[in-house]
Write a protein that holds these residues in place. Structure first.
Motif, PDB file in Angstrom:
ATOM      1  N   GLY A  35      41.827  30.217  36.301  1.00  0.00           N
ATOM      2  CA  GLY A  35      42.215  29.803  37.652  1.00  0.00           C
ATOM      3  C   GLY A  35      43.254  30.697  38.315  1.00  0.00           C
ATOM      4  N   GLU A  36      43.782  31.700  37.614  1.00  0.00           N
ATOM      5  CA  GLU A  36      44.784  32.572  38.233  1.00  0.00           C
ATOM      6  C   GLU A  36      44.153  33.443  39.327  1.00  0.00           C
ATOM      7  N   PHE A  37      44.997  34.006  40.197  1.00  0.00           N
ATOM      8  CA  PHE A  37      44.554  35.083  41.067  1.00  0.00           C
ATOM      9  C   PHE A  37      44.516  36.343  40.192  1.00  0.00           C
ATOM     10  N   VAL A  38      43.511  37.158  40.389  1.00  0.00           N
ATOM     11  CA  VAL A  38      43.462  38.470  39.721  1.00  0.00           C
ATOM     12  C   VAL A  38      43.564  39.525  40.818  1.00  0.00           C
ATOM     13  N   GLU A  39      44.340  40.565  40.533  1.00  0.00           N
ATOM     14  CA  GLU A  39      44.448  41.683  41.494  1.00  0.00           C
ATOM     15  C   GLU A  39      44.299  42.998  40.722  1.00  0.00           C
ATOM     16  N   MET A  47      40.956  37.192  27.530  1.00  0.00           N
ATOM     17  CA  MET A  47      42.393  37.050  27.762  1.00  0.00           C
ATOM     18  C   MET A  47      42.757  35.591  28.073  1.00  0.00           C
ATOM     19  N   GLY A  48      41.740  34.803  28.436  1.00  0.00           N
ATOM     20  CA  GLY A  48      41.989  33.390  28.703  1.00  0.00           C
ATOM     21  C   GLY A  48      42.378  33.088  30.133  1.00  0.00           C
ATOM     22  N   VAL A  49      41.893  33.917  31.068  1.00  0.00           N
ATOM     23  CA  VAL A  49      42.181  33.641  32.480  1.00  0.00           C
ATOM     24  C   VAL A  49      41.583  32.291  32.847  1.00  0.00           C
TER      25      VAL A  49
END
Ligand code: SF4
Length: 854
Positions: A265-269, A261-263
């Motif tokens: 550095g985001e937060f994942v929840e 998906m190309g994550v």
């Protein structure tokens, strides 16, 4: 604000209906700024968080104040060495060195230096820890000095387990209490760790993430960590894991899907009904691999499974009730039917997750467990090459913290033992649990003997193979030669990560590690081919694999909540640790002959800003996916290297040089170790030997640190150029410190890994993002080309364009706009001060009351 049992708390629902629409991890950040900030900073941060809609990346910065810091021995040693050196600088400038102390609790786990020297014998753990204590005695004595001289620093000695397991089992409170401005507050247990796998604790509802050692230093001295409000990716889980499938499989699938998906550095929840079908142990495995899926967190909110975990690990009924009451009152309790707003979402049906492995060179390369062969053959260009397993390691916090995974491995071993199977010849087996409680529950279920009979005796409680300390490779066995491979329950498998001589490794569950060790061949199709032949009969994996019911039954016998506190207490009081002398005094007495601990030159106010308008030579030019292992290796110091020669000249034994990671208190070694990697290609001089480059003015090829010194002596500036994902991998701040010692003023890269970018800023090095289509190969830098950078301290701002001009050897000039990879105004201030350390020192000299926790 409201009250709970004599404690105030931030009434999150009181902020209005928008709060319910926020991801839970952002509600925790909202609580933090509301409680810790004042005046307009507070009002602006609250307004920005409440306005967060998930659509469009927020540009708002918020100051966050974690309540504790977690470190391990190899990241803490350099941080504590910096503090010791800062105390020296303070004393030399006439200030009282004893006033400089962390103002937050700092837990240091001594877990990263344990190596598997011996294995397959009942005393392996004792022998290995003996080697560890002998080799690292000087460094460990320094840690003992730090724990007595610096307030708030607590050391968890070797044998107490892996930092993230200790965090889950011993340190995390989930909800905690603090005194602030004379009031007692109830609040979420929000923490940071100097290790990228810190999000493991997200599995039990604690928001925590990995930062570089330098960022941790700012936080431990009471400054906030300033974040741009993160994008949050929501992973909606539905269904239930099928029989036979373990949490490792889910973690690998999540890694694959989020990477795809190309994550970045985001937060994942995680949310949705599937979350409720997972135990907190399962969730922690998935949360742990956040860096592998490119995320900063992998957050699971608090619910009944969290409370069950706290009960199973021996937390008090009062503490558990407090967690529940607080979480329900503040809207932090998980609602399986809720759908908060997210920046992006992904859905995973747990029922569709199968048994998998990942590799053989990256954790996101997912394969069904029976397809290791095709993955390996692709790398061999289709040639028929044998792939004997050299290492089969049950290792890592990721996959040894959840009793379910170790019990499953024990049950495979039990069935194999019952059928008379043996591990294939030439396979080095090891079991290194994250916690000493594992020995107790495995023994209670009788599974320790089953594992030991196959050679999976406990080799100690630490990172071992996962961090690249598997000890020596076993000799090759005649008739079983080929391209050797590791199978491990770790989380990373970059070439050389496990062992410098292994460039292929598959990540898998502990139970599959046992099965592959029995098979002996990494390319065996364990679905269609037998694991082994016994008495002429094939034994298939399905005969060895435990059912969920068998695992549950074994766990019911095995688990006793009192194990966790008791095993930890016994390990903490290890006499060999307490026998190590703990030097006293506000200042550390450096030994001028030490090859382990040296006072670093950058821990001084003289370090100075590196910003400005300047023209530089490229010191080295690199391609894509340069990891922090490439930049600052952690693995064994090669006996035949210049670093080894340097140490031997100073009295060290060439046969006992230990790993680079153990020398992070010695800047002279780490300077020479910078870019010491066989798999790194210097595009400026592709045929140069390891850790060499061309010194452009003379045309000579020489060690990188010598070229850097020549440039420095001549007053010439240097920069580094790299491709995509520069600094991926571990969070080590030495990767940035080494570059600062080499005099690098700016790094120009196509993209940066999050923590390394922050570490560069922390060391006063300007990270610049190259425009699309201007990667290192497009720039076609040739020997003699120089780079002009207009990064004036006054004009620099977050994400501002910075003009870069390539000046070709023949005088042609090609200009383009790079982007300052600087996220916040605080980072701009750090760059103006020359980095974190001069920033802290200036603060300590001007506002000593802020830096004294005594
Ligand atoms: S991921 Fe590996 S190296 Fe990192 S803390 Fe866990 S066991 Fe240690």
């Amino acid at each position: 604000m409201a009250a709970l049992g004599g404690r105030l708390f931030v009434d999150l629902p009181g902020f209005g209906p928008q709060v319910e629409k926020l991801p839970v991890c952002l509600r925790i950040l909202l609580e933090n700024v509301a409680r810790t900030q004042k005046g307009s900073d507070r009002d602006e941060a609250i307004a920005a968080l409440l306005a967060w809609s998930g659509s469009g990346t927020s540009m708002a910065e918020i100051p966050v104040q974690p309540c504790r810091v977690l470190m391990h021995d190899t990241t803490s040693t350099p941080a504590l060495v910096d503090i010791a050196a800062m105390r020296d600088s303070l004393a030399e400038s006439g200030a009282d060195p004893a006033t400089l102390n962390p103002v937050l609790p700092v837990d240091v786990s001594v877990d990263h230096s344990l190596a598997v020297e011996v294995y397959g014998r009942s005393d392996a753990a004792t022998v290995n820890i003996g080697h560890e204590l002998r080799r690292n005695a000087e460094r460990y004595r320094f840690l003992r000095w730090a724990s007595t001289a610096l307030s708030g620093v607590r050391i968890h000695p070797p044998g107490t387990g892996i930092m993230h397991t200790i965090n889950l089992e011993q340190l995390a409170t989930v909800v905690t209490t603090e005194e602030r401005d004379g009031e007692r507050w109830a609040m979420p247990d929000l923490m940071i760790g100097t290790d990228s796998h810190t999000p493991m604790v997200n599995g039990i509802g604690v928001l925590g993430w990995g930062v570089g050692g330098l960022e941790a230093q700012t936080v431990m001295f009471g400054m906030p960590t300033v974040l741009r409000i993160p994008d949050v990716v929501g992973v909606r889980l539905t269904g239930r894991l099928p029989p036979g499938v373990l949490s490792t499989d889910l973690a690998l699938v999540v890694t694959h899907r989020l990477r795809k998906m190309g994550v970045a550095g985001e937060f994942v929840e995680f949310y949705g009904p599937g979350v409720s079908t997972l135990k907190a142990g399962d969730r922690s495995v998935v949360a742990n691999m956040a860096p592998e899926y490119g995320a900063t967190t992998g957050y699971f909110p608090i619910d009944d499974a969290t409370l069950e975990y706290l009960r199973d690990t021996g937390r008090s009924p009062g503490a558990i009730a407090f967690v529940e009451e607080y979480a329900r009152l503040t809207g932090l309790w998980f609602d399986r039917d809720a759908s908060p707003r997210y920046t992006r979402t992904l859905e995973i049906d747990l029922a569709e997750v199968g048994m998998h492995v990942a590799g053989p060179r990256r954790p996101q390369d997912l394969h069904p467990y029976w397809e290791t062969g095709p993955a390996l053959r692709t790398l061999e260009g289709g040639k028929d090459v044998a792939h004997p397993i050299a290492i089969a390691a049950i290792t890592s916090c990721t996959n040894t913290s959840d009793p379910r995974l170790l019990v499953a491995a024990g049950l495979v071993a039990r069935k194999a033992r019952g059928l008379g199977l043996k591990v294939a010849e030439g396979v080095k087996t090891s079991l290194a649990p994250g916690s000493p409680a594992a020995a107790r529950y495995l023994a209670r279920a009788g599974l320790d003997r089953d594992l030991a009979v196959l050679g999976f005796d406990i080799v100690g409680y630490g990172c071992t193979t996962c961090i690249g300390n598997p000890g020596p490779l076993p000799p090759e066995v005649p008739g079983r030669t080929g391209h050797r491979v590791a199978v491990l329950s770790g989380n990373r498998n970059f070439p050389g990560r496990i062992h410098p001589d292994l460039d292929r490794a598959f990540i898998m569950s502990p139970a599959l590690v046992v099965a592959f060790a029995l098979a002996g061949d990494a390319d065996r199709n364990l679905r269609d081919e037998p694991v082994a032949i016994r008495d002429g009969r094939p034994v298939m994996l399905s005969q060895l694999w435990p059912t969920h019911e068998e695992i549950d039954a074994a766990l019911a016998t095995a688990i006793d909540p009192s194990d966790y506190a008791e095993a930890f207490k016994v390990a903490t009081s290890r006499p060999e640790w307490h026998a190590l002398e703990a030097p006293a005094g506000a200042r550390f007495a450096w030994n001028p002959k030490s090859t382990i601990l040296r006072r670093p030159p950058f821990a001084s106010t003289d370090a100075g800003s590196q910003l400005g308008h300047f023209t530089a030579y490229p010191l080295i030019v690199l391609g894509d996916d340069v990891t922090t292992d490439h930049i600052s290796p952690a693995s064994a110091i090669p006996k035949d290297s210049a670093v080894a020669d340097f140490l031997v000249e100073r009295g060290d034994d060439r046969n006992d040089l230990n790993v680079f990671a153990s020398r992070r208190g010695n800047w002279e070694v780490m300077l020479r170790a910078a870019f010491h990697s066989r798999s790194l290609l210097n595009l400026l001089q592709p045929d140069s030997p390891v850790a060499h480059t061309v010194h452009v003015p003379s045309g000579e090829v020489m060690p990188i640190h010598e070229a850097a010194e020549r440039y420095r002596a001549a007053g010439d500036s240097v920069v580094l150029v790299a491709g995509e994902r520069y600094g991926t991998g571990s969070s080590r701040d030495w990767a940035a410190k080494g570059q600062r010692l080499l005099g690098i003023r700016a790094v120009l890269a196509s993209s940066f890994e999050r923590i390394h970018r922050s570490n560069l800023v922390g060391m006063g090095i300007l990270p610049l993002r190259l425009p699309r289509g201007r990667g290192p190969r497009d720039l076609a830098l040739a020997i003699g080309d120089r780079i002009e950078i207009d990064a004036d301290a006054v004009n620099l701002a977050p994400r501002r364009a910075v003009t870069v001009t390539v000046i070709r050897k023949d005088g042609r000039r090609e200009s383009f706009a790079a982007t300052a990879a600087v996220e916040t105004q605080f980072e701009v201030d750090l760059l103006r001060d020359g980095g974190v350390i001069p920033h802290i020192l200036r603060g300590a000299m001007t506002r000593p009351e802020k830096f004294g926790a005594d």
